[in-house]
Design an enzyme around this catalytic site. Structure first.
Site, PDB file in Angstrom:
ATOM      1  N   ASN A  26       0.807  -1.238   0.000  1.00  0.00           N
ATOM      2  CA  ASN A  26       0.000   0.000   0.000  1.00  0.00           C
ATOM      3  C   ASN A  26       0.835   1.281   0.000  1.00  0.00           C
ATOM      4  O   ASN A  26       0.417   2.293  -0.546  1.00  0.00           O
ATOM      5  CB  ASN A  26      -1.050  -0.004   1.118  1.00  0.00           C
ATOM      6  CG  ASN A  26      -0.476  -0.121   2.502  1.00  0.00           C
ATOM      7  OD1 ASN A  26       0.695  -0.487   2.676  1.00  0.00           O
ATOM      8  ND2 ASN A  26      -1.275   0.167   3.495  1.00  0.00           N
ATOM      9  N   LYS A  71      12.213  -7.843   1.378  1.00  0.00           N
ATOM     10  CA  LYS A  71      11.274  -8.459   0.444  1.00  0.00           C
ATOM     11  C   LYS A  71      10.076  -7.531   0.292  1.00  0.00           C
ATOM     12  O   LYS A  71       9.245  -7.418   1.187  1.00  0.00           O
ATOM     13  CB  LYS A  71      10.800  -9.821   0.975  1.00  0.00           C
ATOM     14  CG  LYS A  71      10.093 -10.628  -0.106  1.00  0.00           C
ATOM     15  CD  LYS A  71       9.028 -11.541   0.420  1.00  0.00           C
ATOM     16  CE  LYS A  71       7.730 -10.848   0.698  1.00  0.00           C
ATOM     17  NZ  LYS A  71       7.073 -10.206  -0.458  1.00  0.00           N
ATOM     18  N   GLU A 123       4.521  -3.956  12.421  1.00  0.00           N
ATOM     19  CA  GLU A 123       3.557  -2.876  12.122  1.00  0.00           C
ATOM     20  C   GLU A 123       2.383  -3.551  11.424  1.00  0.00           C
ATOM     21  O   GLU A 123       2.473  -3.900  10.242  1.00  0.00           O
ATOM     22  CB  GLU A 123       4.205  -1.827  11.204  1.00  0.00           C
ATOM     23  CG  GLU A 123       5.347  -1.067  11.837  1.00  0.00           C
ATOM     24  CD  GLU A 123       4.906  -0.079  12.915  1.00  0.00           C
ATOM     25  OE1 GLU A 123       3.695   0.171  13.045  1.00  0.00           O
ATOM     26  OE2 GLU A 123       5.786   0.414  13.635  1.00  0.00           O
ATOM     27  N   CYS A 150      -3.229   1.554   6.788  1.00  0.00           N
ATOM     28  CA  CYS A 150      -3.448   0.997   8.130  1.00  0.00           C
ATOM     29  C   CYS A 150      -3.990   2.069   9.060  1.00  0.00           C
ATOM     30  O   CYS A 150      -4.647   1.771  10.052  1.00  0.00           O
ATOM     31  CB  CYS A 150      -2.147   0.443   8.681  1.00  0.00           C
ATOM     32  SG  CYS A 150      -0.819   1.654   8.603  1.00  0.00           S
ATOM     33  N   GLU A 198       8.322   2.878  14.650  1.00  0.00           N
ATOM     34  CA  GLU A 198       9.177   3.283  13.524  1.00  0.00           C
ATOM     35  C   GLU A 198       9.169   4.806  13.461  1.00  0.00           C
ATOM     36  O   GLU A 198       8.126   5.433  13.576  1.00  0.00           O
ATOM     37  CB  GLU A 198       8.661   2.677  12.219  1.00  0.00           C
ATOM     38  CG  GLU A 198       8.847   1.165  12.188  1.00  0.00           C
ATOM     39  CD  GLU A 198       8.550   0.532  10.836  1.00  0.00           C
ATOM     40  OE1 GLU A 198       7.597   0.979  10.167  1.00  0.00           O
ATOM     41  OE2 GLU A 198       9.259  -0.408  10.460  1.00  0.00           O
TER      42      GLU A 198
END
Ligand code: NAP
Length: 490
Positions: A161, A184, A260, A294, A468
């Site tokens: 996203n 990845k 997350e 999110c 983060e």
């Protein structure tokens, strides 16, 4: 942007795996298609890593770890700073690439790229602020020295996203801390990560520090790396279900983990809210990234006295948005990422309507190519509707009324998620009281936007572990070592 611009940016992006400083094909030459969600057509094929490619990437990161950890912090910071400047100087092409693979309108892609680059600028500055300590033991007979060292090789997994920002949020602190890594990206949106890797090479990142494996077999490639034990850190952004699986895998060798995960953000509008601010904040919190965030407002909980006016104004704004391919001028809302994502929104809206919700605007998806869903406002949404409990991940505003503060807070907290809650009130006491009562890692108080590289982003409950960004973001990539020093002062 013209078709020739599209061809030019697609032609320029590397399509191999990036391992040990070299772009190379996957073992056996397999490729996977990257599709344009606005048309369903394939844009380009990229290398499709096999498990042996993943192990090569891990070996390359392990080989680079010690020398990278020894690089001067200032030098690591300057690599990030140069990468920040390169990204910003190419924002138009990077935005076009992102829009092609992910669907969001160009203006939103540009916004994400600026946000993504800011993580490099921020962590470039943090690289030289890794601190330690020296202290006298309470008994006075010994000394303590505390130092912070890179955690070691990191495994990073990111979702589709925010194809670049979710990467720089992890790569930035990893580089600043002195960690080599394997990343990845999501199979649906690897191109932005490939472009980013090429920029980091140009900025001077040593070979092997960053390795990129794109694959259609995420579990098959990543599980052996997680279970191997040479990597010491796993940082994941994605769904709560996959996060739980990865936590189990990481437990085998006790990796340090950052998670997350999903959200189900409540958006509370009290009767003392400034309705102009609330409507602007709602549009931002709901429609950023077409609702595929999110942090997206998932449940609008609005005081009964202001609910009709709020619903009218949101419906007017949502109804005026232009839906289309994100590369076209004037488009506000692009397609959802794939048919599965669009069908989930269709099902959630149908379920809510079956349980008594009313459609104020939208809810009629077209049948053309691409995975479009119209901006939709539902009112009288019962708390029993599925979309009160599941992430919608689409442009649907679901409004439920409440009568008092306790009822609103109880409804807001009635979820296993706890990423972000939004709160609109002009009453300072209420603002502080409700902020303390909401079970979330982040609160948007009279604002619909909480993300900022300089602030600690993350959730509580099943929305995740760790933070983060901010001054704590780099700690996730550092270990604390304490040296006990025998010392008697003689
Ligand atoms: P996802 O299905 O969990 O995928 C996320 C990443 O995990 C992708 O790279 C995916 O690879 C990979 N993956 C899937 N299964 C795996 C496995 N068994 N082993 C290793 N890797 C695996 O989530 P998504 O649909 O891409 O992203 C949407 C979710 O991310 C939402 O729940 C959203 O709330 C959450 N999110 C959270 C934050 C936050 O900061 N809290 C930010 C953004 C998004 P493939 O692409 O190959 O499937």
């Amino acid at each position: 942007m013209t078709p020739s611009d599209e061809a030019r940016v697609l032609d320029a992006v590397p399509t191999g795996l990036f391992i040990g400083g070299t772009w190379r094909p996957a073992a056996g030459g397999a490729t996977l298609a990257v599709d344009d969600p606005a048309t369903g057509k394939t844009l380009v094929e990229v290398a499709d890593a096999r498990p042996e490619d993943g192990m090569d990437a891990l070996a390359a990161a392990c080989a680079a770890q010690a020398s990278f950890a020894a690089m001067a912090p200032r030098e690591r910071g300057e690599i990030l700073r140069r990468a920040y400047e390169l990204i910003m100087s190419r924002v138009d092409d990077l935005a076009l690439l992102m829009t092609l693979e992910m669907g969001k309108p160009l203006a939103e892609s540009k916004g994400e790229i600026a946000y993504a680059a800011e993580f490099f600028r921020w962590f470039g500055e943090e690289a030289v602020r890794i601190d330690g300590g020296y202290a006298i033991a309470p008994a006075g007979t010994s000394r303590f020295m505390v130092l912070k060292q890179p955690v070691g090789v990191c495994l990073l997994i990111t979702p589709w996203n925010f194809p670049m920002a979710m990467g720089t949020r992890k790569i930035g602190p990893a580089i600043a801390a002195g960690c080599a890594m394997v990343i990845k990206p999501a199979a649906q949106t690897p191109l932005s990560m490939h472009a980013l890797a090429a920029i980091l090479v140009e900025a001077g990142l040593p070979d092997g520090v960053l390795n990129v494996v794109t694959t259609s077999d995420a579990g098959g490639v990543m599980e052996p790396l997680i279970r191997d034990g040479r990597a010491r850190k796993l940082s994941f952004t994605g769904s709560t279900g996959v996060g739980k699986l990865l936590l189990e895998q990481a437990s085998e060798k006790v990796l340090k983990t950052s998670m997350e995960l999903g959200g189900n953000a409540p958006f509370l509008v009290f009767d003392d809210a400034d309705l102009d601010k609330a409507v602007d904040g709602a549009m931002q919190a709901k429609m950023r990234n077409m609702g595929e965030a999110c942090t997206a407002a998932n449940r609008f909980l609005v005081h009964r006295s202001v609910a009709p006016a709020f619903a009218d104004r949101i419906a007017e704004r949502m109804g005026a948005l232009v839906v289309g391919r994100g590369t076209e001028d004037g488009v506000h809302v692009g397609p959802l990422v794939d048919a599965k994502g669009r069908d989930k929104v269709v099902d959630l809206v149908r379920d809510a309507v079956d349980k008594g919700a009313a459609v104020k605007v939208g809810a009629q998806p077209g049948d053309g190519p691409g995975y479009f869903y119209p901006p939709t406002v539902l009112t009288d949404v019962p708390l029993a509707a599925r979309l009160s409990h599941e992430e919608i991940f689409g442009p649907v505003a679901a409004i439920t009324v409440f009568d008092d503060e306790d009822e609103a807070v109880a409804a807001a907290n009635d979820t296993e998620f706890g990423l972000v809650s939004y709160l609109f009130t002009e009453n300072l006491t209420r603002a502080l009281r409700v902020s303390e009562r909401l079970e979330a890692g982040m609160i948007g108080l009279n604002t619909g936007l909480v993300s900022n590289p300089a602030a600690p982003f993350g959730g509580v409950k099943q929305s995740g572990l760790g933070r983060e960004g901010g001054s704590v973001g780099i700690d996730e990539f550092l270990e604390t070592k304490y040296v006990a020093i025998g010392y008697d002062g003689k």
